[in-house]
Each structure stands twice: as structure tokens, then as C-alpha cells.
Design a protein around this motif. Sequence first.
Motif, PDB file in Angstrom:
ATOM      1  N   LEU A 197       1.061  -1.065  -0.070  1.00 49.58           N
ATOM      2  CA  LEU A 197       0.030  -0.232  -0.243  1.00 49.58           C
ATOM      3  C   LEU A 197       0.302   1.551  -0.259  1.00 49.58           C
ATOM      4  O   LEU A 197       0.345   2.523  -0.730  1.00 49.58           O
ATOM      5  CB  LEU A 197      -0.295  -0.186   1.688  1.00 49.58           C
ATOM      6  N   ASP A 198       2.526   1.219   0.766  1.00 51.04           N
ATOM      7  CA  ASP A 198       2.837   2.381   0.419  1.00 51.04           C
ATOM      8  C   ASP A 198       3.486   2.797  -0.834  1.00 51.04           C
ATOM      9  O   ASP A 198       3.042   3.623  -0.886  1.00 51.04           O
ATOM     10  CB  ASP A 198       4.301   2.668   1.456  1.00 51.04           C
ATOM     11  N   ASP A 199       3.652   1.094  -1.191  1.00 53.62           N
ATOM     12  CA  ASP A 199       3.792   1.479  -3.003  1.00 53.62           C
ATOM     13  C   ASP A 199       3.302   1.537  -4.255  1.00 53.62           C
ATOM     14  O   ASP A 199       3.568   3.251  -4.313  1.00 53.62           O
ATOM     15  CB  ASP A 199       4.786   0.480  -3.203  1.00 53.62           C
ATOM     16  N   LEU A 200       1.661   1.833  -3.831  1.00 56.87           N
ATOM     17  CA  LEU A 200       0.942   1.894  -3.923  1.00 56.87           C
ATOM     18  C   LEU A 200       0.704   3.504  -4.198  1.00 56.87           C
ATOM     19  O   LEU A 200       0.507   4.635  -4.906  1.00 56.87           O
ATOM     20  CB  LEU A 200      -0.419   1.275  -3.205  1.00 56.87           C
ATOM     21  N   ALA A 201       0.497   4.048  -2.583  1.00 54.46           N
ATOM     22  CA  ALA A 201       0.223   5.921  -2.999  1.00 54.46           C
ATOM     23  C   ALA A 201       2.027   6.231  -3.048  1.00 54.46           C
ATOM     24  O   ALA A 201       1.159   7.400  -3.852  1.00 54.46           O
ATOM     25  CB  ALA A 201       0.539   6.378  -1.462  1.00 54.46           C
ATOM     26  N   ARG A 202       2.706   5.849  -3.748  1.00 56.68           N
ATOM     27  CA  ARG A 202       4.024   6.429  -4.138  1.00 56.68           C
ATOM     28  C   ARG A 202       4.444   6.256  -5.486  1.00 56.68           C
ATOM     29  O   ARG A 202       4.330   7.612  -6.226  1.00 56.68           O
ATOM     30  CB  ARG A 202       5.740   6.047  -3.775  1.00 56.68           C
ATOM     31  N   ASP A 203       3.242   5.817  -6.348  1.00 59.06           N
ATOM     32  CA  ASP A 203       2.909   5.331  -6.873  1.00 59.06           C
ATOM     33  C   ASP A 203       2.063   6.447  -7.673  1.00 59.06           C
ATOM     34  O   ASP A 203       2.190   6.867  -8.900  1.00 59.06           O
ATOM     35  CB  ASP A 203       2.634   4.371  -7.417  1.00 59.06           C
ATOM     36  N   LEU A 204       1.105   6.337  -7.611  1.00 63.17           N
ATOM     37  CA  LEU A 204      -0.250   7.298  -7.369  1.00 63.17           C
ATOM     38  C   LEU A 204      -0.326   8.600  -7.335  1.00 63.17           C
ATOM     39  O   LEU A 204      -0.593   9.628  -7.352  1.00 63.17           O
ATOM     40  CB  LEU A 204      -1.139   6.649  -6.766  1.00 63.17           C
ATOM     41  N   ARG A 239      -9.464   5.184   0.915  1.00 61.17           N
ATOM     42  CA  ARG A 239     -11.430   5.400  -0.400  1.00 61.17           C
ATOM     43  C   ARG A 239     -11.074   4.728  -0.709  1.00 61.17           C
ATOM     44  O   ARG A 239     -12.162   4.232  -1.368  1.00 61.17           O
ATOM     45  CB  ARG A 239     -10.868   6.773  -0.542  1.00 61.17           C
ATOM     46  N   ILE A 240      -9.910   4.064  -2.060  1.00 62.48           N
ATOM     47  CA  ILE A 240     -10.255   3.478  -3.056  1.00 62.48           C
ATOM     48  C   ILE A 240     -10.526   2.491  -3.016  1.00 62.48           C
ATOM     49  O   ILE A 240     -11.363   1.765  -3.593  1.00 62.48           O
ATOM     50  CB  ILE A 240      -9.179   3.737  -4.351  1.00 62.48           C
ATOM     51  N   GLY A 241      -9.363   1.620  -2.121  1.00 62.86           N
ATOM     52  CA  GLY A 241      -9.976   0.404  -1.587  1.00 62.86           C
ATOM     53  C   GLY A 241     -11.294   0.389  -1.291  1.00 62.86           C
ATOM     54  O   GLY A 241     -12.099  -0.942  -1.162  1.00 62.86           O
ATOM     55  N   LYS A 242     -11.461   0.990  -0.193  1.00 63.68           N
ATOM     56  CA  LYS A 242     -13.217   1.123   0.084  1.00 63.68           C
ATOM     57  C   LYS A 242     -14.044   1.315  -1.014  1.00 63.68           C
ATOM     58  O   LYS A 242     -15.868   0.622  -1.029  1.00 63.68           O
ATOM     59  CB  LYS A 242     -13.780   2.330   1.702  1.00 63.68           C
ATOM     60  N   LYS A 243     -14.504   1.879  -2.244  1.00 69.62           N
ATOM     61  CA  LYS A 243     -14.989   1.328  -2.992  1.00 69.62           C
ATOM     62  C   LYS A 243     -14.783   0.227  -4.065  1.00 69.62           C
ATOM     63  O   LYS A 243     -15.916   0.122  -4.499  1.00 69.62           O
ATOM     64  CB  LYS A 243     -14.712   3.254  -4.431  1.00 69.62           C
ATOM     65  N   ALA A 244     -13.856  -0.268  -3.748  1.00 70.34           N
ATOM     66  CA  ALA A 244     -14.187  -1.843  -4.750  1.00 70.34           C
ATOM     67  C   ALA A 244     -14.050  -2.615  -3.351  1.00 70.34           C
ATOM     68  O   ALA A 244     -14.063  -3.856  -3.706  1.00 70.34           O
ATOM     69  CB  ALA A 244     -12.566  -1.988  -5.027  1.00 70.34           C
ATOM     70  N   LEU A 284      -4.547  -7.477  -4.454  1.00 70.59           N
ATOM     71  CA  LEU A 284      -4.885  -6.459  -6.051  1.00 70.59           C
ATOM     72  C   LEU A 284      -6.379  -7.330  -6.578  1.00 70.59           C
ATOM     73  O   LEU A 284      -6.088  -8.271  -7.589  1.00 70.59           O
ATOM     74  CB  LEU A 284      -4.380  -6.218  -6.792  1.00 70.59           C
ATOM     75  N   THR A 285      -7.206  -7.362  -6.433  1.00 66.47           N
ATOM     76  CA  THR A 285      -8.547  -7.785  -6.718  1.00 66.47           C
ATOM     77  C   THR A 285      -9.256  -7.698  -7.896  1.00 66.47           C
ATOM     78  O   THR A 285      -8.197  -6.110  -8.386  1.00 66.47           O
ATOM     79  CB  THR A 285     -10.091  -7.586  -5.801  1.00 66.47           C
ATOM     80  N   GLN A 286     -10.154  -7.571  -8.908  1.00 62.56           N
ATOM     81  CA  GLN A 286     -10.201  -6.883 -10.566  1.00 62.56           C
ATOM     82  C   GLN A 286     -11.086  -5.828  -9.768  1.00 62.56           C
ATOM     83  O   GLN A 286     -10.972  -4.593 -10.699  1.00 62.56           O
ATOM     84  CB  GLN A 286     -10.760  -8.001 -10.990  1.00 62.56           C
ATOM     85  N   ALA A 287     -11.712  -5.065  -8.972  1.00 62.39           N
ATOM     86  CA  ALA A 287     -12.471  -4.223  -8.839  1.00 62.39           C
ATOM     87  C   ALA A 287     -12.010  -3.324  -8.356  1.00 62.39           C
ATOM     88  O   ALA A 287     -12.102  -2.388  -8.237  1.00 62.39           O
ATOM     89  CB  ALA A 287     -13.473  -4.846  -7.712  1.00 62.39           C
ATOM     90  N   PHE A 288     -10.319  -3.862  -6.889  1.00 61.74           N
ATOM     91  CA  PHE A 288      -9.699  -2.517  -6.532  1.00 61.74           C
ATOM     92  C   PHE A 288      -8.673  -2.222  -8.162  1.00 61.74           C
ATOM     93  O   PHE A 288      -8.636  -0.800  -8.007  1.00 61.74           O
ATOM     94  CB  PHE A 288      -9.004  -3.039  -5.587  1.00 61.74           C
ATOM     95  N   ALA A 289      -8.533  -3.497  -8.920  1.00 58.09           N
ATOM     96  CA  ALA A 289      -7.972  -2.443  -9.537  1.00 58.09           C
ATOM     97  C   ALA A 289      -8.364  -1.462 -10.822  1.00 58.09           C
ATOM     98  O   ALA A 289      -7.614  -0.620 -11.270  1.00 58.09           O
ATOM     99  CB  ALA A 289      -7.497  -3.741 -10.744  1.00 58.09           C
TER     100      ALA A 289
END
Length: 274
Positions: free
Chosen positions: A203-210, A219-224, A237-242
Motif C-alpha cells: 500500500l505504501d508503494d501504491l500511494a507513492r506510485d499514484l 478510500r479507493i479500496g473501500k469503493k472496491a 489486488l482484486t479486479q474491482a480494486f484495480a
Amino acid sequence: MSDAVPDLSGLLDAPVGIEAARLQQGEAWFSSEIAGLQFYRYDARDEMTGARLRPQPGDRLHLVRDPENEYDGNAVQVWWRNEHQLGHLPRYAAAQVAPLLDAGAAARAYVVDLGDGEAWSLRALVVGAAAVPLYERHIEHVVRDALEAPMRPKRERRLQRRAEHFTHILQAHRRRRLADAAETLMAVGFEPTLPAIGSRIDLDDLARDLACSDSTVVRIGKKAGVVIGRYDYYAELTQAFADEIRAWARAPRSKLDRDAVRVPRIGAETSAHV
């Protein structure tokens, strides 16, 4: 040599010392570099004695007109001991002195700065009627500097205030340009690089990449439908999360707070931050 009378301290026992009283009484003079040292015998070795051919501070020099010079009809040669040519007066000085020498005006010359043999390093003092044009120009500068001296601090303060004013204007322009660029970039979506569906994602890498905060990832994960706890460092990493991550990356960012744009001070080497 910048005042109304040249400084001959330390040279009063040399030949130039004879000029001290005359200069104090207002005799015309000018000081000048000697051109062309590298082309003549300056600092060469005497063929008979092996001694260096270098004049001493205060030594007498002689100015000789060279009207047949193919490069400058006003050329004035500079000689030492009447047998060693050292160079020429510079063109700007020769143009003023040559006509007066041709008319018979006196010009007594002396070494005042020995130099090191490099081009333009030897400096001479010229005294006499032939020095009048350059002397008058020098005195005009001395008088003007003396008259302007009381006004100089006030002028410097005015220039400082003007510089500060333009610095503020430039800072404002830079802030506006930086904010415009940031808004443009924030309005451009992008396609994030994600691992395979089903992988565990840091999740830290994801925040840095985004380039977003940890709370935005939550919040993104919650929506998925992906629940991310406070102390969770990884998530599946589910399809909905991606899909939600890609949708967030393609959408424009929120509107920029222009007042939050930080611009480095003029001359600073740090980069700007948004």
C-alpha cells in the motif's frame, strides 16, 4: 592612481621622485598600461651579461613617435635606457598624445608598476604637456565622483528598494506560472502500472506510485470493497480494486489551492514544491 595626484610613495628616491613636487603643483599626468610587452624584449636576458632586461619601479622611460607604423599612424613606442623597446602606448592613449608629441609637447615617462611580463602588466606614468587631454578627462571623473559621493548612499537605497520591488513581482509571476503548470498536470490522467490480479500489493508503494496520500488509497479500496485497516501494509489486488485505481488515475485531480504553491526565493537552488 585613482586620485587627483598619483601616489609615488616608495618611489621618491627613484628617478620618478623628481616629479613629486611638480605633480603636487598640478602638472598634467596620466597612467597607462603598456601594450605589446610579449612582442618585445621585456624580461628577456641580456646577451652580454645574462641579466634580465626588466626596468625597476620609478625608472625613466622614453616615448618615441612611430608615424610610419602600418597599424596605427598615432603609434607611440615605449623605450627603456634608449636601447630596449618595451612596447607601445595603447591606441586610446596614443590618439590623444601623438598630436601633442608631434607639436613638440613634453612627455616624461616612468615605470610605476613593474608587472610580470604578461601582456598589459607593465604600467607607466606620463607627465607633461602631452598628458593634458587624458589628465583633464581623469580630473573630470575625480570631480564628478567627489560631487556624487554624498548622493551615493541615497541612490544605493533607491536601487535596493527597486530591486526588492522587482523581486516581489518576479516571485508573483513565478508562482502563477508554477500554479498554471501544476493545474495542467493535475488535469491529465495517467495509466498506473499494477501487478497481476490476485497479487498482494504494497500500500505504501501504491500511494507513492499514484502520488497520493494513504487515506486516498483507503478510500479507493473501500469503493472496491477492499477493507484496509489502520495497520495494514498490504492488500489483495482484486479486479474491482484495480478498476477503481485506474479510474482514480484517469480522473482529474481536485482543484489546486494556489495559495499553497511554494516558490523558491530568487537565486535559491531548491526546487519548487506544490
